[in-house]
Each structure stands twice: as structure tokens, then as C-alpha cells.
Enzyme design. Structure first.
Site, mmCIF file in Angstrom:
data_model
loop_
_atom_site.group_PDB
_atom_site.id
_atom_site.type_symbol
_atom_site.label_atom_id
_atom_site.label_comp_id
_atom_site.label_asym_id
_atom_site.label_seq_id
_atom_site.Cartn_x
_atom_site.Cartn_y
_atom_site.Cartn_z
ATOM 1 N N ASP A 114 -25.739 30.612 -91.673
ATOM 2 C CA ASP A 114 -24.997 30.282 -90.449
ATOM 3 C C ASP A 114 -25.732 30.825 -89.230
ATOM 4 O O ASP A 114 -26.471 31.798 -89.335
ATOM 5 C CB ASP A 114 -23.638 30.997 -90.409
ATOM 6 C CG ASP A 114 -22.775 30.683 -91.574
ATOM 7 O OD1 ASP A 114 -22.991 29.664 -92.229
ATOM 8 O OD2 ASP A 114 -21.859 31.506 -91.814
HETATM 9 N N1 URA Z 1 -21.986 32.799 -96.521
HETATM 10 C C1 URA Z 1 -21.608 32.613 -95.251
HETATM 11 O O1 URA Z 1 -20.435 32.660 -94.940
HETATM 12 N N2 URA Z 1 -22.562 32.378 -94.327
HETATM 13 C C2 URA Z 1 -23.877 32.337 -94.616
HETATM 14 O O2 URA Z 1 -24.712 32.139 -93.726
HETATM 15 C C3 URA Z 1 -24.260 32.531 -95.951
HETATM 16 C C4 URA Z 1 -23.291 32.760 -96.889
#
Ligand code: URA
Length: 257
Positions: A114
Site C-alpha cells: 500500500d
Molecule cells: N497488508 C496490508 O494491509 N498492506 C500492505 O501493503 C501489505 C499487506
């Protein structure tokens, strides 16, 4: 039996690495700008065996050739950078040399983090390898350091290990997750699958809220301390073997007559 390296015309090889159009490369070769083992190449149509060591043997305008296709990188994704053109904000590709963004095949991220997650991200131009790393059957675990808004209750590790937790809007429980408590408001988790925003949604399902998320390990490969946010390095064969054992990393070969 040794496998022969694939060959490419010199102009195609350099055009695919982003050095210019084939016509521009023909001009570059005519001007003596490309050498192999110290010898100027004269024929842009000459076929070149594409091996990993080309980057040490070929020079373009006096500089070592960019890594040939089959490139795998690890990059320390900083916070605020996105992995996808669909999200707003600066893209991870902007951290790479400008010419690398014109490569064909293009470099892609191996899965995603993310925008507000930092840490270890792999990138490759080898689509087959990319799929083998993310394929659930190859079970490449990923470890995250999680910072939480509220103190842990104490039962989270047990719930996650049971493999019964359902995420909002899904109909299959999560696979068991290994969790270790680091402090009242931080933990490490090891995931064996990769669902959308999994860590954030998992802790939301446990009544908490993730305020910081950082991935520090993929398979057996740790993010090196020396690789600061925004920095990247080419993955060696040894490092790649830590992500996927060589038998799984290699392209599946089919018997041919
Ligand atoms: N889980 C999440 O919530 N975000 C990420 O970037 C990776 C795993």
C-alpha cells in the site's frame, strides 16, 4: 547439458533496454559507441548472446550496459509511494533510472505494498518468475512489522494462528498467521497468503487499527539495513534462492522431442 543463451540482434537488445529507437541505435553503433570485450561493434544487426555478464562486457558510450533482461531488484519502498498507476501519488518506478522505465519487457512489482506501507519490494521483468513468487502453491511467506493504535488484548496471536478469522466481505477464513508481540502496541506477523490490504483488515477484524506497516522479509530474504528508503539493488542468484528455491524459481521446462 548446458543451455544456450538466447540471442538478440544488437539494435533490438539496446532498443529493448531503452537506449533509443532501433534507428538511433544503428547510428550509435556506426559512430563506434558500442563495444563488446573492448572491441567496437560495427554491425547493429549482429546477434548477441544475452547473458548476465553482458553488463560487465558491453559498454554503450563508455558506460557499462544496463542489466540485460532477467533483471530482479529489491527496493526499499518508502512511505507515500504507490505501486500502481491506479493510485494517486508518486510511483515506485520514479525511483529507478529513467532509461529503465523504457525497458521492454517492462519492470513490474512482484505483488504490491500500500501507499502507506514501507519496506521490501521485489521488481522484475521476468513475468514467469513474478508469477512463481506470488503463486500460492509456492508458499513464499512475508513478514511485516506492525504498529497499532491501541494496546493488544493478548488473544490476537491465538486467533490468527487458528486460521478461522474472517475478513469483512470475504467468505473464506484467513490461512493461519504467525504473530509475535513486540510491545503492547507492536507486533510482527508472517503471512502465508496475500489478500488485499490483509494486515490492515486483519487487525480491523480484531478491533484494532494499524498505524504503521513495514515489510522486512520475503521468503528468507531480509531487507538489508544498508538499503535505505528509496534505494534499490540488483538481486544476486544467491538472494533470489532465499526467496524461492532454484527448482521453483526456474522456468518449468517441458520435454521436447
Ligand atoms: N497488508 C496490508 O494491509 N498492506 C500492505 O501493503 C501489505 C499487506
Amino acid at each position: 547439458m548446458s543451455r544456450q543463451a538466447p540471442t538478440l540482434r544488437l539494435d533490438r537488445l539496446l532498443a529493448n533496454l531503452g537506449y533509443g529507437s532501433r534507428r538511433e541505435i544503428q547510428g550509435l553503433v556506426r559512430a563506434g559507441g558500442v563495444t563488446l570485450d573492448g572491441v567496437e561493434l560495427e554491425d547493429a544487426g549482429q546477434r548477441i548472446p544475452v547473458t548476465r555478464d553482458l553488463t560487465h562486457r558491453m559498454e554503450v558510450d563508455g558506460e557499462p550496459l544496463d542489466p540485460p533482461p532477467g533483471l530482479v531488484l529489491m527496493i526499499h519502498k518508502p512511505l507515500g509511494v504507490t505501486c500502481s498507476h491506479k493510485e494517486a501519488g508518486p510511483l515506485i518506478y520514479g525511483l529507478l533510472p529513467e532509461r529503465w522505465r523504457r525497458r521492454d519487457p517492462a519492470l513490474s512489482t512482484v505483488g504490491r505494498l500500500d501507499k502507506e506501507t514501507s519496506g521490501l519490494l521485489l521488481m522484475t521483468d521476468d513475468g514467469g518468475l513474478l508469477h512463481r513468487i506470488i503463486a500460492p502453491r509456492n508458499h513464499v511467506p512475508k513478514r511485516y512489522r506492525v504498529t497499532l493504535d491501541r494496546p493488544l488484548r493478548g488473544d490476537e496471536a491465538q486467533i490468527l494462528a487458528a486460521g478461522t478469522l474472517m475478513l469483512d466481505g470475504e467468505d473464506k477464513p484467513l490461512l493461519p498467521v504467525d504473530m509475535e508481540i513486540v510491545s503492547p502496541t507492536s507486533a510482527t506477523v508472517i503471512l502465508h497468503e496475500g489478500r488485499y490490504h490483509q494486515v490492515r483488515r486483519m487487525f480491523a477484524a480484531l478491533g484494532n487499527h494499524v498505524t504503521g506497516l513495514h515489510r522486512d522479509r520475503i521468503g528468507g530474504l531480509d531487507l538489508p539495513d544498508a538499503l535505505g528508503p528509496g534505494a534499490y539493488q540488483i538481486l544476486s542468484e544467491v538472494d533470489l534462492a532465499l526467496v524461492l528455491p532454484p527448482a521453483k524459481a526456474a522456468a518449468e521446462t517441458t520435454a521436447s522431442a
